[in-house]
Write an enzyme that holds these catalytic residues in place. Structure first.
Site, PDB file in Angstrom:
ATOM      1  N   HIS A  44     -38.111 -43.425  38.044  1.00  0.00           N
ATOM      2  CA  HIS A  44     -37.060 -43.085  38.711  1.00  0.00           C
ATOM      3  C   HIS A  44     -37.079 -43.363  40.323  1.00  0.00           C
ATOM      4  O   HIS A  44     -37.428 -42.561  41.113  1.00  0.00           O
ATOM      5  CB  HIS A  44     -36.596 -41.795  38.594  1.00  0.00           C
ATOM      6  N   GLU A  76     -34.704 -45.446  35.667  1.00  0.00           N
ATOM      7  CA  GLU A  76     -33.520 -44.556  35.775  1.00  0.00           C
ATOM      8  C   GLU A  76     -33.007 -44.566  37.225  1.00  0.00           C
ATOM      9  O   GLU A  76     -33.773 -44.717  38.183  1.00  0.00           O
ATOM     10  CB  GLU A  76     -33.968 -42.879  35.484  1.00  0.00           C
ATOM     11  N   HIS A 200     -36.141 -34.013  30.291  1.00  0.00           N
ATOM     12  CA  HIS A 200     -36.390 -33.097  31.208  1.00  0.00           C
ATOM     13  C   HIS A 200     -36.752 -31.853  30.893  1.00  0.00           C
ATOM     14  O   HIS A 200     -36.290 -31.047  30.068  1.00  0.00           O
ATOM     15  CB  HIS A 200     -34.979 -32.719  31.922  1.00  0.00           C
TER      16      HIS A 200
END
Length: 250
Positions: A44, A76, A200
């Site tokens: 990310h 991401e 997550h």
């Protein structure tokens, strides 16, 4: 078929960036993860490059292409112009769009698909020209209206935000409530033809209940918990432990 495991390298990059030194090596640990059976690598890249640096992307792309061509690269991020340019240069197999503010320490909510439908549809259309699969970050309790709006963007999958579930590590009753919400959202997505990913704060301990409730889960992206596990078991051992958790009886 068990959900695929994509190892998020951000925590490793954050540790590396504490010093002006090349270790721990993001690509080196990515190599160990893939050799141990991870199906892909996730990053990310945020605008301030506080963990993954933009220069990491071509190196990870080369690692996968040269040594693990069966693996997938998942990038991401929030779809700024700079992010889209990074994605188009790196040509990942999957792009996961998240509604992060640049100042957020981590992703902590899904898209409002109804409010952002037109914007997301345009981004999905653009990125699909690269051949990538498109996934959209989704609240664990998204309504059917929200899931329908996600479908109309042309995305291939949604990624369930499992942070609230992970936060219930010491409260089984609340964890069960969160699993029920995640399951309902996954059911709605599957009914509309969307694939379902999750990510997550997933751990070896909480994965079995999730995959039992969402047996058609396609992929999990795990960074913090897996990296913490690797401090004890090594990256090879951590990947094997997480893969075993994903293969738990459903």
């Amino acid at each position: 078929m068990p959900a695929k495991l994509s190892v998020n390298l951000n925590a490793i990059a954050m540790l590396r960036n504490r010093r002006d030194l090349p270790w721990p090596s993001v690509t080196g640990l990515g190599r160990i993860a893939l050799a141990a059976g991870a199906h892909g690598l996730t990053v990310h890249p945020r605008p301030d490059q506080r963990h993954i640096r933009f220069t990491d992307l071509p190196e990870i792309r080369a690692l996968i292409d040269d040594e693990f061509p069966q693996a997938e690269f998942n990038i991401e991020g929030y779809p700024t112009g700079d992010f889209l340019a990074l994605v188009e240069a790196a040509e990942p197999e999957q792009v996961t769009l998240v509604p992060d503010d640049p100042e957020q320490p981590t992703s902590d909510h899904g898209w409002d698909f109804v409010a952002n439908r037109d914007m997301l549809k345009a981004i999905v259309t653009r990125l699909k020209r690269t051949g990538a699969r498109l996934s959209l970050f989704c609240d664990p309790d998204a309504s059917e209206e929200q899931i329908e709006a996600a479908r109309t963007t042309g995305a291939d999958r949604v990624e369930l935000y499992t942070g609230p579930y992970g936060a219930c590590y010491d409260d089984p009753a609340k964890a069960a409530e969160q699993i029920a919400l995640l399951g309902k959202t996954a059911d709605a997505a599957h009914a509309l033809g969307l694939g379902v990913n999750a990510g997550h704060d997933l751990t070896v301990d909480n994965l079995p209940a999730l995959v039992k409730r969402v047996p058609d889960l396609a992929e999990v992206s795990i960074g913090h918990g897996l990296t913490a596990d690797a401090l004890i078991h090594g990256m090879d051992g951590a990947v094997r432990r997480f893969r075993s958790a994903l293969e738990a009886p459903r």
